[in-house]
Design a protein around this motif. Structure first.
Motif, short mmCIF file in Angstrom:
data_model
loop_
_atom_site.label_atom_id
_atom_site.label_comp_id
_atom_site.label_asym_id
_atom_site.label_seq_id
_atom_site.Cartn_x
_atom_site.Cartn_y
_atom_site.Cartn_z
N PHE A 3 7.70 -40.34 -59.05
CA PHE A 3 8.47 -41.73 -59.60
C PHE A 3 10.13 -40.53 -60.53
N VAL A 4 9.93 -39.91 -61.24
CA VAL A 4 10.65 -38.91 -62.09
C VAL A 4 11.43 -38.37 -61.07
N ALA A 5 12.03 -37.99 -59.79
CA ALA A 5 12.35 -37.01 -59.18
C ALA A 5 13.16 -38.01 -58.52
N GLY A 6 12.06 -39.47 -58.08
CA GLY A 6 13.28 -40.56 -57.63
C GLY A 6 14.49 -41.02 -58.52
N VAL A 7 14.00 -41.33 -59.79
CA VAL A 7 15.11 -41.61 -61.33
C VAL A 7 16.28 -40.96 -61.01
N LEU A 8 16.00 -39.70 -61.34
CA LEU A 8 16.75 -38.59 -61.08
C LEU A 8 17.24 -38.75 -60.05
N GLY A 9 17.30 -38.81 -58.76
CA GLY A 9 18.25 -39.04 -57.95
C GLY A 9 18.95 -40.55 -57.64
N SER A 10 18.16 -41.87 -58.32
CA SER A 10 19.21 -42.89 -58.86
C SER A 10 20.08 -42.41 -59.40
#
Length: 401
Positions: free
Chosen positions: A44-51
């Motif tokens: 989830f955190v990796a996804g937030v950084l991408g977002s």
């Protein structure tokens, strides 16, 4: 206006800059999700950084495009190369959460080299040659993604801190900054472009979000969003998907990404040839949508890494040709002084997908690493049905000047 010899030289320089851009990010970005996990963060955190990157690109893409229309291409191009150089250097300095956030913020605001290069090419290329020129630009740029991931895999194997790969990536953008300062000309490149009035220059924001852009291109904007979302759902999850499902290492991941770059390069180099078989861009578009949908479904359901690699072939063919096809359809409706803003708007739409997809990927991968792939295929099918049954696209109509 520049003469033919200078046009040819500038075109070659833009091809080189596109190659360096993709070569640089190819050494680092395919491995970034694994790096974030090694730091102890969740999907989830990796996804937030991408977002975060995608969210910033939504606004900055159209802003930079319109600025290039008003102030000229050179300054925007130089900034679009220098910004990422600083961004990826931060990752090399310290692989911490703060540096990762800072790097993604800088890149989100300033990384627009590929889109600006595309705008410059539309300025100096006759309409009848544009598909071939953009195809070559995309092919040569993708060539950087052949070498980059393979080299990046070895660099990370030698230095698991990712610093060496980050510095190598940053150096490519510093080199691009020097080349763009030296070779990209200042001022207007297209004599048909109109000068902007003082009133037009008062507010960049009002120019960026002018409703006429959406009303004129809403069909293509909606379609571009759906297709970008479909592709990014796969790409945002791909490295984690294949490493966790099939147990591959960084070097193997690099080779797979390089293979994907080879297919993308060959596909892009033949965009003009493929388009020449069609008298209607709409027919070409629909056929590419069918191919995209089938390839995404195939990859999602593949039980072995070999079949996944096979599925990358039609996927690369579809995505390479779709990018150019959608650009041509949009530019056919635009006046000469709207090209930068229009291409910037297209990238902003893509960035909206780029903002949504990584976080959604992170959430879905907390349950199953394959779920984002299924959502990717479903989105492509939805876009295809929309274009064929629900929202038929009109043929190209030149905008009245």
């Amino acid at each position: 206006m520049i003469d033919e010899d200078k046009k040819a030289r500038l075109t070659r320089i833009l091809y080189l800059l596109g190659f360096l851009d993709m070569f640089g990010i190819g050494m680092l970005l395919p491995f970034l999700p694994r790096m974030i996990k090694l730091l102890g963060f969740s999907h989830f955190v990796a996804g937030v950084l991408g977002s975060l990157y995608g969210a910033l690109q939504i606004f900055s893409s159209t802003l930079m495009g319109k600025l290039s229309d008003i102030q000229g291409r050179k300054g925007v191009y130089v900034l679009s190369c220098f910004g990422p150089a600083i961004s990826y250097m931060f990752i090399g300095i310290s692989s911490t959460a703060i540096c990762l956030v800072a790097a993604r913020v800088i890149a989100g605001l300033l990384k627009h080299g590929l889109s600006t290069g595309k705008v410059v090419l539309t300025d100096i290329t006759p309409p009848e040659e544009l598909s071939k020129t953009l195809g070559y630009y995309q092919a040569i740029s993708n060539g950087g993604f052949i070498v980059g991931p393979a080299l990046g895999g070895y660099l990370i194997d030698w230095d698991p801190s990712y610093a060496l790969a980050a510095y190598a990536c940053s150096s490519m953008f510093f080199l691009s900054s020097i080349l763009s300062v030296t070779f990209v000309p200042s001022g207007k490149l297209n004599k048909t472009a109109t000068n902007n009035t003082d009133e037009e220059q008062k507010s960049y924001i009002s120019l960026i979000f002018d409703s006429k852009h959406f009303s004129t291109h809403k069909d293509l904007i909606i379609l571009r969003f759906m297709l970008t979302f479909a592709v990014l759902m796969l790409r945002s999850s791909f490295s984690i998907f294949i490493t966790e499902k099939f147990g591959i290492d960084n070097i193997t991941l690099g080779y797979i990404m390089s293979f994907n770059g080879i297919i993308g390069t060959l596909s892009s180099a033949n965009v003009g040839n493929i388009a020449s078989f069609y008298t209607s861009q709409i027919t070409l578009l629909k056929h590419l949508l069918y191919l995209l949908s089938l390839s995404l479904i195939f990859i999602s359901l593949s039980p072995t890494i070999t079949l996944v690699i096979v599925g990358l072939i039609p996927l690369s063919i579809a995505t390479s040709n779709l990018r150019v096809c959608l650009t041509n359809l949009s530019l056919a409706r635009a006046s000469s002084d709207e090209k930068g803003a229009l291409i910037g708007l297209s990238y902003s739409v893509s960035s909206l997908s780029r903002m949504i997809s990584p976080t959604l990927v992170g959430i879905l991968q907390e349950f199953n690493v394959t779920l984002p792939c299924y959502v990717s295929g479903l989105s492509a099918i939805t876009a295809t049905l929309m274009s064929v049954l629900v929202y038929p696209l009109p043929d190209i109509v030149k905008k009245e000047q």
